[in-house]
Write a protein that holds these residues in place. Structure first.
Motif, PDB file in Angstrom:
ATOM      1  N   THR A 145      13.195  14.153  -2.695  1.00  0.00           N
ATOM      2  CA  THR A 145      12.015  13.582  -3.352  1.00  0.00           C
ATOM      3  C   THR A 145      11.596  12.307  -2.660  1.00  0.00           C
ATOM      4  N   PHE A 146      12.558  11.474  -2.306  1.00  0.00           N
ATOM      5  CA  PHE A 146      12.233  10.228  -1.609  1.00  0.00           C
ATOM      6  C   PHE A 146      11.611  10.507  -0.259  1.00  0.00           C
ATOM      7  N   LYS A 147      12.220  11.447   0.480  1.00  0.00           N
ATOM      8  CA  LYS A 147      11.708  11.732   1.818  1.00  0.00           C
ATOM      9  C   LYS A 147      10.297  12.291   1.746  1.00  0.00           C
ATOM     10  N   GLU A 148      10.074  13.227   0.832  1.00  0.00           N
ATOM     11  CA  GLU A 148       8.759  13.861   0.736  1.00  0.00           C
ATOM     12  C   GLU A 148       7.706  12.872   0.244  1.00  0.00           C
ATOM     13  N   SER A 149       8.041  12.068  -0.756  1.00  0.00           N
ATOM     14  CA  SER A 149       7.053  11.107  -1.259  1.00  0.00           C
ATOM     15  C   SER A 149       6.765  10.039  -0.210  1.00  0.00           C
ATOM     16  N   THR A 150       7.768   9.653   0.549  1.00  0.00           N
ATOM     17  CA  THR A 150       7.549   8.673   1.615  1.00  0.00           C
ATOM     18  C   THR A 150       6.664   9.262   2.700  1.00  0.00           C
ATOM     19  N   ARG A 151       6.918  10.498   3.060  1.00  0.00           N
ATOM     20  CA  ARG A 151       6.108  11.163   4.078  1.00  0.00           C
ATOM     21  C   ARG A 151       4.651  11.272   3.605  1.00  0.00           C
ATOM     22  N   THR A 152       4.447  11.668   2.358  1.00  0.00           N
ATOM     23  CA  THR A 152       3.093  11.777   1.799  1.00  0.00           C
ATOM     24  C   THR A 152       2.404  10.424   1.777  1.00  0.00           C
ATOM     25  N   PHE A 153       3.141   9.414   1.383  1.00  0.00           N
ATOM     26  CA  PHE A 153       2.572   8.072   1.336  1.00  0.00           C
ATOM     27  C   PHE A 153       2.174   7.604   2.734  1.00  0.00           C
ATOM     28  N   LEU A 154       3.011   7.868   3.714  1.00  0.00           N
ATOM     29  CA  LEU A 154       2.700   7.454   5.089  1.00  0.00           C
ATOM     30  C   LEU A 154       1.474   8.191   5.616  1.00  0.00           C
ATOM     31  N   LYS A 155       1.371   9.489   5.333  1.00  0.00           N
ATOM     32  CA  LYS A 155       0.186  10.243   5.761  1.00  0.00           C
ATOM     33  C   LYS A 155      -1.071   9.686   5.119  1.00  0.00           C
ATOM     34  N   PHE A 156      -0.984   9.427   3.837  1.00  0.00           N
ATOM     35  CA  PHE A 156      -2.139   8.884   3.129  1.00  0.00           C
ATOM     36  C   PHE A 156      -2.522   7.519   3.682  1.00  0.00           C
ATOM     37  N   GLY A 157      -1.528   6.676   3.904  1.00  0.00           N
ATOM     38  CA  GLY A 157      -1.801   5.325   4.416  1.00  0.00           C
ATOM     39  C   GLY A 157      -2.384   5.350   5.810  1.00  0.00           C
ATOM     40  N   SER A 158      -1.838   6.181   6.688  1.00  0.00           N
ATOM     41  CA  SER A 158      -2.365   6.226   8.054  1.00  0.00           C
ATOM     42  C   SER A 158      -3.767   6.816   8.067  1.00  0.00           C
ATOM     43  N   GLY A 159      -4.008   7.830   7.236  1.00  0.00           N
ATOM     44  CA  GLY A 159      -5.360   8.390   7.147  1.00  0.00           C
ATOM     45  C   GLY A 159      -6.350   7.372   6.602  1.00  0.00           C
ATOM     46  N   LEU A 160      -5.915   6.608   5.632  1.00  0.00           N
ATOM     47  CA  LEU A 160      -6.781   5.591   5.052  1.00  0.00           C
ATOM     48  C   LEU A 160      -7.127   4.517   6.069  1.00  0.00           C
ATOM     49  N   VAL A 161      -6.134   4.060   6.821  1.00  0.00           N
ATOM     50  CA  VAL A 161      -6.374   3.037   7.834  1.00  0.00           C
ATOM     51  C   VAL A 161      -7.275   3.588   8.931  1.00  0.00           C
ATOM     52  N   GLU A 162      -6.993   4.796   9.384  1.00  0.00           N
ATOM     53  CA  GLU A 162      -7.773   5.393  10.461  1.00  0.00           C
ATOM     54  C   GLU A 162      -9.225   5.596  10.034  1.00  0.00           C
ATOM     55  N   ASN A 163      -9.415   6.136   8.849  1.00  0.00           N
ATOM     56  CA  ASN A 163     -10.783   6.353   8.366  1.00  0.00           C
ATOM     57  C   ASN A 163     -11.486   5.038   8.070  1.00  0.00           C
TER      58      ASN A 163
END
Length: 116
Positions: free
Chosen positions: A71-89
């Motif tokens: 759960t930690f790994k998956e939520s961290t991965r999702t959070f990182l994807k969301f954060g990088s997409g947000l910064v990039e966009n």
């Protein structure tokens, strides 16, 4: 002295006497009692705050211990994807789009040597 003056003097003296007695009662009885109660409430509030803080800390620790590691790994991965997409966009909306040839070449649908 006229009767109305005598009555007026009695009313004034009675009012002054009542005010002095009430002020003395407030100053020497009521005020110390209220101060003691306020100090007791402050001490009780400090104890409650410490117990609540400790309880929340223990509850969070127990909750985290019960969660599986995936759960930690998956939520961290999702959070990182969301954060990088947000910064990039967000950056592309401020700076405009950036045409990166390496990125375009690395996509599977792009033609070799940057040609389409």
């Amino acid at each position: 002295m006229a009767i109305w003056q005598d009555i007026l003097v009695h009313i004034v003296v009675t009012a002054i006497t009542v005010l002095v007695v009430l002020a003395a009662f407030y100053r020497f009885v009521l005020r110390p009692y209220i101060d003691r109660k306020v100090e007791e409430l402050k001490a009780a509030g400090d104890r409650v705050e410490q117990r609540v803080r400790q309880g929340v800390k223990e509850g969070v620790q127990e909750g985290l211990m019960d969660l599986p590691e995936s759960t930690f790994k998956e939520s961290t991965r999702t959070f990182l994807k969301f954060g990088s997409g947000l910064v990039e966009n967000g950056l592309s909306s401020f700076l405009g789009s950036f045409d990166d040839p390496e990125r375009r070449d690395s996509r599977p649908d792009s033609a070799p040597n940057g040609q389409r």
